[in-house]
Design a protein around this motif. Structure first.
Motif, PDB file in Angstrom:
ATOM      1  N   LEU A 209       0.854  -1.178   0.000  1.00  0.00           N
ATOM      2  CA  LEU A 209       0.000   0.000   0.000  1.00  0.00           C
ATOM      3  C   LEU A 209       0.890   1.228   0.000  1.00  0.00           C
ATOM      4  N   ALA A 210       0.662   2.121  -0.937  1.00  0.00           N
ATOM      5  CA  ALA A 210       1.418   3.374  -1.044  1.00  0.00           C
ATOM      6  C   ALA A 210       2.925   3.114  -1.059  1.00  0.00           C
ATOM      7  N   GLY A 211       3.334   2.042  -1.764  1.00  0.00           N
ATOM      8  CA  GLY A 211       4.743   1.721  -1.879  1.00  0.00           C
ATOM      9  C   GLY A 211       5.351   1.019  -0.679  1.00  0.00           C
TER      10      GLY A 211
ATOM     11  N   GLY B 217       3.355   7.632   7.806  1.00  0.00           N
ATOM     12  CA  GLY B 217       2.645   8.649   8.572  1.00  0.00           C
ATOM     13  C   GLY B 217       1.172   8.780   8.257  1.00  0.00           C
ATOM     14  N   GLU B 218       0.645   7.958   7.349  1.00  0.00           N
ATOM     15  CA  GLU B 218      -0.777   8.012   7.000  1.00  0.00           C
ATOM     16  C   GLU B 218      -1.475   6.752   7.500  1.00  0.00           C
ATOM     17  N   LEU B 219      -2.663   6.937   8.084  1.00  0.00           N
ATOM     18  CA  LEU B 219      -3.425   5.818   8.614  1.00  0.00           C
ATOM     19  C   LEU B 219      -4.610   5.532   7.691  1.00  0.00           C
ATOM     20  N   HIS B 220      -4.672   4.330   7.155  1.00  0.00           N
ATOM     21  CA  HIS B 220      -5.739   3.919   6.237  1.00  0.00           C
ATOM     22  C   HIS B 220      -6.721   3.065   7.032  1.00  0.00           C
TER      23      HIS B 220
ATOM     24  N   LYS C 178     -17.602 -17.355   9.877  1.00  0.00           N
ATOM     25  CA  LYS C 178     -16.217 -17.305  10.363  1.00  0.00           C
ATOM     26  C   LYS C 178     -16.127 -16.828  11.812  1.00  0.00           C
ATOM     27  N   GLY C 179     -17.058 -15.976  12.237  1.00  0.00           N
ATOM     28  CA  GLY C 179     -17.031 -15.477  13.607  1.00  0.00           C
ATOM     29  C   GLY C 179     -16.702 -13.996  13.675  1.00  0.00           C
ATOM     30  N   ALA C 180     -16.272 -13.545  14.850  1.00  0.00           N
ATOM     31  CA  ALA C 180     -15.982 -12.125  15.083  1.00  0.00           C
ATOM     32  C   ALA C 180     -14.652 -11.730  14.443  1.00  0.00           C
ATOM     33  N   ALA C 181     -14.684 -10.634  13.692  1.00  0.00           N
ATOM     34  CA  ALA C 181     -13.485 -10.125  13.026  1.00  0.00           C
ATOM     35  C   ALA C 181     -12.830  -9.045  13.866  1.00  0.00           C
ATOM     36  N   GLN C 182     -11.524  -8.911  13.705  1.00  0.00           N
ATOM     37  CA  GLN C 182     -10.767  -7.789  14.254  1.00  0.00           C
ATOM     38  C   GLN C 182     -10.315  -6.966  13.058  1.00  0.00           C
ATOM     39  N   TYR C 183     -10.785  -5.729  13.000  1.00  0.00           N
ATOM     40  CA  TYR C 183     -10.346  -4.836  11.921  1.00  0.00           C
ATOM     41  C   TYR C 183      -9.095  -4.092  12.340  1.00  0.00           C
ATOM     42  N   TYR C 184      -8.309  -3.708  11.339  1.00  0.00           N
ATOM     43  CA  TYR C 184      -7.085  -2.940  11.555  1.00  0.00           C
ATOM     44  C   TYR C 184      -7.016  -1.793  10.559  1.00  0.00           C
ATOM     45  N   SER C 185      -6.408  -0.716  10.998  1.00  0.00           N
ATOM     46  CA  SER C 185      -6.028   0.352  10.083  1.00  0.00           C
ATOM     47  C   SER C 185      -4.580   0.089   9.709  1.00  0.00           C
ATOM     48  N   VAL C 186      -4.207   0.465   8.486  1.00  0.00           N
ATOM     49  CA  VAL C 186      -2.860   0.221   7.992  1.00  0.00           C
ATOM     50  C   VAL C 186      -2.077   1.527   8.015  1.00  0.00           C
ATOM     51  N   GLN C 187      -0.906   1.468   8.647  1.00  0.00           N
ATOM     52  CA  GLN C 187      -0.025   2.632   8.806  1.00  0.00           C
ATOM     53  C   GLN C 187       1.032   2.613   7.691  1.00  0.00           C
ATOM     54  N   THR C 188       1.077   3.706   6.893  1.00  0.00           N
ATOM     55  CA  THR C 188       2.123   3.847   5.874  1.00  0.00           C
ATOM     56  C   THR C 188       2.631   5.281   5.881  1.00  0.00           C
TER      57      THR C 188
ATOM     58  N   PHE D  80      -2.833 -13.605   5.005  1.00  0.00           N
ATOM     59  CA  PHE D  80      -1.414 -13.765   5.314  1.00  0.00           C
ATOM     60  C   PHE D  80      -1.227 -14.241   6.747  1.00  0.00           C
ATOM     61  N   PRO D  81      -0.244 -15.123   6.987  1.00  0.00           N
ATOM     62  CA  PRO D  81       0.023 -15.548   8.359  1.00  0.00           C
ATOM     63  C   PRO D  81       0.465 -14.355   9.207  1.00  0.00           C
ATOM     64  N   PRO D  82       0.101 -14.343  10.482  1.00  0.00           N
ATOM     65  CA  PRO D  82       0.421 -13.200  11.343  1.00  0.00           C
ATOM     66  C   PRO D  82       1.906 -12.821  11.335  1.00  0.00           C
ATOM     67  N   ALA D  83       2.802 -13.805  11.313  1.00  0.00           N
ATOM     68  CA  ALA D  83       4.234 -13.524  11.360  1.00  0.00           C
ATOM     69  C   ALA D  83       4.754 -12.844  10.098  1.00  0.00           C
ATOM     70  N   SER D  84       3.969 -12.851   9.028  1.00  0.00           N
ATOM     71  CA  SER D  84       4.413 -12.255   7.764  1.00  0.00           C
ATOM     72  C   SER D  84       4.090 -10.763   7.669  1.00  0.00           C
ATOM     73  N   VAL D  85       3.338 -10.244   8.635  1.00  0.00           N
ATOM     74  CA  VAL D  85       2.932  -8.835   8.619  1.00  0.00           C
ATOM     75  C   VAL D  85       4.027  -7.971   9.252  1.00  0.00           C
ATOM     76  N   ALA D  86       4.374  -6.892   8.584  1.00  0.00           N
ATOM     77  CA  ALA D  86       5.421  -5.991   9.077  1.00  0.00           C
ATOM     78  C   ALA D  86       5.048  -5.412  10.437  1.00  0.00           C
ATOM     79  N   LEU D  87       6.017  -5.380  11.341  1.00  0.00           N
ATOM     80  CA  LEU D  87       5.788  -4.821  12.671  1.00  0.00           C
ATOM     81  C   LEU D  87       5.387  -3.361  12.561  1.00  0.00           C
ATOM     82  N   GLY D  88       4.359  -2.980  13.293  1.00  0.00           N
ATOM     83  CA  GLY D  88       3.905  -1.596  13.316  1.00  0.00           C
ATOM     84  C   GLY D  88       3.032  -1.196  12.146  1.00  0.00           C
ATOM     85  N   ALA D  89       2.778  -2.115  11.213  1.00  0.00           N
ATOM     86  CA  ALA D  89       1.970  -1.778  10.032  1.00  0.00           C
ATOM     87  C   ALA D  89       0.476  -1.721  10.342  1.00  0.00           C
ATOM     88  N   LEU D  90       0.044  -2.490  11.338  1.00  0.00           N
ATOM     89  CA  LEU D  90      -1.383  -2.557  11.657  1.00  0.00           C
ATOM     90  C   LEU D  90      -1.694  -1.941  13.011  1.00  0.00           C
TER      91      LEU D  90
END
Length: 100
Positions: free
Chosen positions: A5-7, A61-64, A49-59, A27-37
């Motif tokens: 996202l955004a490069g 300095g911008e939060l998506h 599937k059940g209850a979801a946990q949503y995340y905003s993506v940090q790139t 993606f498996p949890p360990a494959s996600v960049a630290l601090g990205a979510l």
């Protein structure tokens, strides 16, 4: 496979490690960049599937807001339907580029 996202690479793993559910790559949890979510308070429960946990993506300095989600504790019947345990795996909004 990468989620970009955004490069910024948000997640990266071999395709064999990912799970495909309803057209989305998870993606498996360990494959996600630290601090990205950043956890989001957005509530959602999938009927199978059940209850979801949503995340905003940090790139850069911008939060998506709500560009990613996972199912920390999916219903046991979802494992049978998907064919594997996808607890905590992360999927991304279509605005995130996912590909090789």
């Amino acid at each position: 496979m990468k989620a970009v996202l955004a490069g910024t690479v948000i997640a990266e793993a071999d395709e064999s490690e990912l799970v495909r559910i309803e057209g989305n790559w998870y993606f498996p949890p360990a494959s996600v960049a630290l601090g990205a979510l950043v956890e989001s308070p957005t509530p959602y429960t999938c009927p199978w599937k059940g209850a979801a946990q949503y995340y905003s993506v940090q790139t850069e300095g911008e939060l998506h807001t709500d560009y990613a989600w996972s199912y920390p504790n999916p219903y046991p019947s979802a494992f049978e339907r998907v064919g594997t345990d996808f607890s905590g795996y992360v999927a991304f909004d279509p605005r995130v580029e996912v590909g090789p």
